[in-house]
Design a protein around this motif. Structure first.
Motif, PDB file in Angstrom:
ATOM      1  N   VAL A   1      15.505  34.660  15.015  1.00  0.00           N
ATOM      2  CA  VAL A   1      15.445  33.896  16.268  1.00  0.00           C
ATOM      3  C   VAL A   1      15.497  33.938  17.461  1.00  0.00           C
ATOM      4  O   VAL A   1      17.057  34.648  17.794  1.00  0.00           O
ATOM      5  CB  VAL A   1      16.395  32.498  15.766  1.00  0.00           C
ATOM      6  CG1 VAL A   1      15.776  30.920  16.770  1.00  0.00           C
ATOM      7  CG2 VAL A   1      15.657  32.427  14.002  1.00  0.00           C
ATOM      8  N   SER A   2      14.880  33.546  18.629  1.00  0.00           N
ATOM      9  CA  SER A   2      15.759  33.517  20.083  1.00  0.00           C
ATOM     10  C   SER A   2      15.482  32.322  20.854  1.00  0.00           C
ATOM     11  O   SER A   2      16.682  32.632  21.918  1.00  0.00           O
ATOM     12  CB  SER A   2      15.041  35.113  20.810  1.00  0.00           C
ATOM     13  OG  SER A   2      13.706  34.723  20.846  1.00  0.00           O
TER      14      SER A   2
ATOM     15  N   VAL B   1       4.155  39.505  14.910  1.00  0.00           N
ATOM     16  CA  VAL B   1       4.162  38.866  16.170  1.00  0.00           C
ATOM     17  C   VAL B   1       5.089  39.499  16.772  1.00  0.00           C
ATOM     18  O   VAL B   1       6.003  38.767  15.985  1.00  0.00           O
ATOM     19  CB  VAL B   1       4.204  37.427  15.705  1.00  0.00           C
ATOM     20  CG1 VAL B   1       4.290  36.835  17.372  1.00  0.00           C
ATOM     21  CG2 VAL B   1       2.564  36.955  15.539  1.00  0.00           C
ATOM     22  N   THR B   2       6.062  39.512  17.994  1.00  0.00           N
ATOM     23  CA  THR B   2       6.961  39.938  18.636  1.00  0.00           C
ATOM     24  C   THR B   2       7.602  39.467  19.537  1.00  0.00           C
ATOM     25  O   THR B   2       7.347  38.172  19.848  1.00  0.00           O
ATOM     26  CB  THR B   2       6.499  41.674  19.382  1.00  0.00           C
ATOM     27  OG1 THR B   2       5.639  41.866  20.333  1.00  0.00           O
ATOM     28  CG2 THR B   2       6.671  42.577  18.288  1.00  0.00           C
ATOM     29  N   GLU B   3       8.782  39.150  20.149  1.00  0.00           N
ATOM     30  CA  GLU B   3       9.211  37.688  20.908  1.00  0.00           C
ATOM     31  C   GLU B   3       8.650  38.209  21.832  1.00  0.00           C
ATOM     32  O   GLU B   3       8.501  36.488  22.484  1.00  0.00           O
ATOM     33  CB  GLU B   3      10.663  38.364  20.998  1.00  0.00           C
ATOM     34  CG  GLU B   3      11.428  37.433  21.785  1.00  0.00           C
ATOM     35  CD  GLU B   3      12.803  38.439  22.441  1.00  0.00           C
ATOM     36  OE1 GLU B   3      13.689  36.903  22.856  1.00  0.00           O
ATOM     37  OE2 GLU B   3      13.338  38.491  21.245  1.00  0.00           O
TER      38      GLU B   3
ATOM     39  N   MET C   1      22.224  33.816  17.388  1.00  0.00           N
ATOM     40  CA  MET C   1      21.859  32.888  16.631  1.00  0.00           C
ATOM     41  C   MET C   1      21.605  33.114  15.387  1.00  0.00           C
ATOM     42  O   MET C   1      20.967  31.651  15.046  1.00  0.00           O
ATOM     43  CB  MET C   1      20.192  32.415  17.581  1.00  0.00           C
ATOM     44  CG  MET C   1      20.737  31.344  19.321  1.00  0.00           C
ATOM     45  SD  MET C   1      19.247  30.677  19.776  1.00  0.00           S
ATOM     46  CE  MET C   1      17.961  29.838  18.773  1.00  0.00           C
ATOM     47  N   VAL C   2      21.657  33.824  14.758  1.00  0.00           N
ATOM     48  CA  VAL C   2      21.075  34.319  14.168  1.00  0.00           C
ATOM     49  C   VAL C   2      22.427  33.836  12.212  1.00  0.00           C
ATOM     50  O   VAL C   2      21.850  33.073  11.113  1.00  0.00           O
ATOM     51  CB  VAL C   2      20.214  35.630  13.602  1.00  0.00           C
ATOM     52  CG1 VAL C   2      19.298  35.802  14.449  1.00  0.00           C
ATOM     53  CG2 VAL C   2      21.654  36.330  13.518  1.00  0.00           C
TER      54      VAL C   2
ATOM     55  N   ILE D   1      14.225  31.344  12.173  1.00  0.00           N
ATOM     56  CA  ILE D   1      12.254  30.937  12.677  1.00  0.00           C
ATOM     57  C   ILE D   1      11.988  31.723  13.846  1.00  0.00           C
ATOM     58  O   ILE D   1      13.178  32.175  14.298  1.00  0.00           O
ATOM     59  CB  ILE D   1      11.156  29.562  12.960  1.00  0.00           C
ATOM     60  CG1 ILE D   1      12.925  28.749  13.189  1.00  0.00           C
ATOM     61  CG2 ILE D   1      11.281  29.468  11.773  1.00  0.00           C
ATOM     62  CD1 ILE D   1      12.842  27.284  12.139  1.00  0.00           C
ATOM     63  N   SER D   2      10.799  32.257  13.997  1.00  0.00           N
ATOM     64  CA  SER D   2      10.795  32.824  14.900  1.00  0.00           C
ATOM     65  C   SER D   2      10.941  32.206  16.554  1.00  0.00           C
ATOM     66  O   SER D   2      10.719  30.981  16.287  1.00  0.00           O
ATOM     67  CB  SER D   2       9.122  32.800  14.868  1.00  0.00           C
ATOM     68  OG  SER D   2       8.521  31.778  15.199  1.00  0.00           O
ATOM     69  N   SER D   3      10.950  33.022  17.459  1.00  0.00           N
ATOM     70  CA  SER D   3      10.576  32.706  18.295  1.00  0.00           C
ATOM     71  C   SER D   3       9.484  32.530  19.392  1.00  0.00           C
ATOM     72  O   SER D   3       8.582  32.819  19.003  1.00  0.00           O
ATOM     73  CB  SER D   3      11.679  34.176  19.389  1.00  0.00           C
ATOM     74  OG  SER D   3      10.709  35.140  19.930  1.00  0.00           O
TER      75      SER D   3
END
Length: 500
Positions: A390-391, A103-105, A488-489, A20-22
């Motif tokens: 993911v970050s 949406v970016t990091e 993490m990915v 998922i997104s950061s």
């Protein structure tokens, strides 16, 4: 929740699928519905757990929703529960026709051709957007689709428009990871398509493939090699056709399909967390909720389907369709916690939607209006960070969800374990995991790092003082990416074992 129960002892809380997104996880207000999954840990060396709770890891604890209206006004809504706690607004996103967003990091990019804009939510003053936050793609004559991704330890954004044209820009290495578009593009070219693309797009972060389509045609770009690829070869569900809902599953955005008399007619292409394309006939758009593994489809009514119905289960069962709110639902984007954000075109009403019972899609849906942005939210495709790599990730666990947990009994100790995705490295590299435990309502202690973390499936003791020798009923687990890496990915799930 359906939880397998055995002898009293150790409980494992399993977080599956870090895809998922950061976000900046400084708040903690999780209000989604987590799906209970079957136990996945039995039989491993050192695994003497008796009770198992499985659920997807949620990286978003304070949800940010980005909306851009046709008047060029961008709004960021901060959602806590079903209430918008803060709204920030920027104006002057000029250009033509609809907006394409991502949406970016560290922020948000939006395109209204021929212009692309970047907003740093903390550093860009509200009001008219500065000229320094704007990039003009003078060659663009139609919508520009956007995406952001990591290749190796570097961040990039992609703009795609016209007859397969694309341009890749690097992002800065430090927050807010601003697009470095004043210099030369890192890659650019054209796929030479007969039909236009850029009207809508979807990025498969797992395989690093970017899909885009327009007017019934489109194609795909491999972001590792920056070469054109065939969706019929790379899309996991390219050959899949449902027996009982075939119009929703039979098309892939490939220009050559036009010669076969097949026209992909989804208004905006979408996909799930596994890279499967969702692009059915008669569909406005779709969004994937990974918690309940449900595909939400806007096609007049709102349809909710098991995700497997679009990739592996020929005879789809357990799905339902529901009447939408007045005006219908247009753009959709997942919150990654069991909820979907839906926007109504023209009116600008914004809704949060969820299943009444995540285990039964036929039991109804919840639809709650949370805002009205005062304009037409004509935008796509990801405005919540649903498809970003993911970050960092954070999740809160309520131990009381486990049958057999005794609130008045102290936790003796705790352990940590993780599992790698198939084909990914089995070593824990360039990541850290932190944990803190507490009682609901009490002051939260500081996070304590767990480590050194062992390899895939190895047991690592948790040395956080707050997680042993006392009565606790909650734990926060935080995983962070280090060294600008992207390891993490490759993590499939993490587990916390509590011994009572």
């Amino acid at each position: 929740m359906n939880v397998k129960k055995g002898l009293a002892g150790i409980f494992i809380f399993v977080i599956i699928g870090i895809t998922i997104s950061s976000c900046k996880c400084s708040d903690s207000n999780f209000s989604g519905v987590s799906k209970t999954r079957p136990p996945t840990t039995g039989g491993d060396p050192g695994d003497d757990a008796k009770g198992v709770i499985s659920r997807t890891l949620n990286s978003v604890t304070s949800h940010k929703i980005w909306i851009v209206t046709s008047a060029g006004v961008a709004k960021r809504l901060t959602l806590e529960g079903n209430e918008v706690k803060e709204t920030r607004s920027w104006s002057g996103l000029d250009g033509n026709l609809g907006t394409r967003t991502y949406v970016t990091e560290g922020g948000f990019i939006a395109a209204r051709f021929p212009n692309i804009y970047f907003i740093d939510p903390d550093g860009t003053p509200q009001g008219p957007i500065p000229a320094s936050n704007k990039k003009v793609i003078s060659e663009a004559t139609d919508r520009i689709c956007l995406a952001s991704y990591k290749r190796g330890d570097k961040r990039f954004m992609l703009a795609a428009w016209g007859k397969g044209a694309y341009r890749e820009f690097p992002l800065a290495d430090t927050p807010p990871y601003r697009p470095m578009w004043d210099g030369a593009a890192s890659h650019e070219g054209t796929l030479g398509l007969a039909a236009l693309w850029g009207y809508s797009c979807f990025i498969d972060q797992k395989r690093m493939v970017f899909y885009s389509q327009h007017g019934g045609g489109g194609n795909a770009l491999d972001l590792n090699t920056m070469q054109k690829v065939n969706p019929e070869s790379v899309a996991p569900n390219a050959k899949f056709v449902s027996v009982n809902i075939p119009p929703l599953t039979k098309v892939i955005p490939l220009t050559s399909l036009l010669t076969k008399g097949i026209t992909p007619s989804s208004y905006a292409i979408a996909g799930d967390a596994n890279g499967n394309i969702i692009n059915g006939v008669g569909v406005y758009t779709a969004s994937h909720d990974p918690i309940s593994d449900t595909i939400w489809v806007s096609k007049g009514k709102i349809g909710v389907y098991p995700a497997s119905c679009f990739s592996s289960t020929p005879n789809c069962a357990g799905f339902a369709e529901y009447d939408p709110p007045a005006g219908g639902i247009g753009p959709m984007s997942a919150l990654k916690d069991g909820r979907i954000i839906g926007a109504t075109r023209t009116s600008g009403n914004i809704y949060v939607m969820s299943l009444k019972n995540p285990a039964d899609r036929t039991a109804g849906i919840n639809v709650t209006k949370i805002a009205s942005v005062g304009g037409d939210p004509y935008m796509y495709t990801d405005f919540t960070g649903a498809t970003l790599y993911v970050s960092n990730a954070e999740q809160t666990f309520d131990f009381g969800e486990a049958p057999g947990f005794v609130p008045d009994k102290a936790v003796v100790g705790s352990k940590f374990r993780w599992t790698a995705k198939g084909g990914a490295s089995t070593e824990w590299k360039s990541m850290k995991v932190e944990i803190r435990c507490y009682n609901d309502g009490a002051a939260k202690p500081e996070f304590v790092e767990v480590g050194p973390v062992g390899s895939d499936r190895a047991i690592t003791p948790i040395n956080a003082p707050s997680c042993a020798g006392k009565k606790i009923n909650r734990a926060d687990v935080r995983v962070s990416q280090l060294d600008n890496a992207s390891t993490m990915v490759g993590v499939d799930r993490i587990e916390v074992l509590l011994d009572q």
